[in-house]
Write an enzyme that holds these catalytic residues in place. Sequence first.
Site, mmCIF file in Angstrom:
data_model
loop_
_atom_site.group_PDB
_atom_site.id
_atom_site.type_symbol
_atom_site.label_atom_id
_atom_site.label_comp_id
_atom_site.label_asym_id
_atom_site.label_seq_id
_atom_site.Cartn_x
_atom_site.Cartn_y
_atom_site.Cartn_z
ATOM 1 C CE LYS A 27 -3.966 -2.267 2.177
ATOM 2 N NZ LYS A 27 -5.049 -2.148 3.186
ATOM 3 C CE1 TYR A 56 -9.494 -2.162 -0.187
ATOM 4 C CE2 TYR A 56 -8.680 -0.360 -1.548
ATOM 5 C CZ TYR A 56 -8.449 -1.440 -0.702
ATOM 6 O OH TYR A 56 -7.161 -1.786 -0.378
ATOM 7 C CG ASN A 113 -3.822 -2.269 6.651
ATOM 8 O OD1 ASN A 113 -3.645 -1.904 5.498
ATOM 9 N ND2 ASN A 113 -4.833 -3.034 7.010
ATOM 10 C CG HIS A 167 -5.445 -6.093 -0.203
ATOM 11 N ND1 HIS A 167 -6.669 -6.006 0.421
ATOM 12 C CD2 HIS A 167 -5.594 -6.956 -1.231
ATOM 13 C CE1 HIS A 167 -7.526 -6.796 -0.231
ATOM 14 N NE2 HIS A 167 -6.904 -7.372 -1.232
ATOM 15 C CD GLU A 218 -8.992 -8.887 -3.759
ATOM 16 O OE1 GLU A 218 -7.842 -9.159 -3.364
ATOM 17 O OE2 GLU A 218 -9.915 -8.560 -2.988
#
Length: 139
Positions: free
Chosen positions: A9, A49, A112, A115, A126
């Site tokens: 990320k 998302y 975070n 993913h 994905e």
Amino acid sequence: MQRTLAILKPDSVAAGDAGKILAHLEREGFTVVAIKKMRLTREQAEAFYEVHRERPFYGSLVDFMTSGPIIPLALEREDAVRRLREVMGATNPAEAAAGTLRKLYARSIEANAIHGSDSPENAREELRFFFSRAELIAS
Ligand code: CMP
């Protein structure tokens, strides 16, 4: 053998942690099938998302995921989906176990670090979101 999608990320890419995270994943037995560096458009982040659209953090998550470049990875190993989620640790780094990627590199529940797809079905979807069929041909 199974494949899964990981995304380094914007927080971990900006911090210069991509190489360390990649080395950690390779040490855990994952092979990189495909890799790229890109910046998501708002439209792409909203689509990726979509399942979180009604959540209170959706707008902020889209802002964050478009704030800088990301590194999507197609990863392969036995039991890849489940193992990646173990190696990543809990979504919230405050709750992540010692030695997990989020404990080591995440900044907050939103920023975070990484993913990972949460099921084999979502992994397939994905992977196709980020990589073409040609890019996913095993080398
Ligand atoms: P991930 O599980 O990869 O995909 C959904 C993301 O939404 C999650 O990582 C976090 O980046 C973010 N997220 C999940 N829960 C929260 C929360 N409570 N507050 C802010 N962001 C969150």
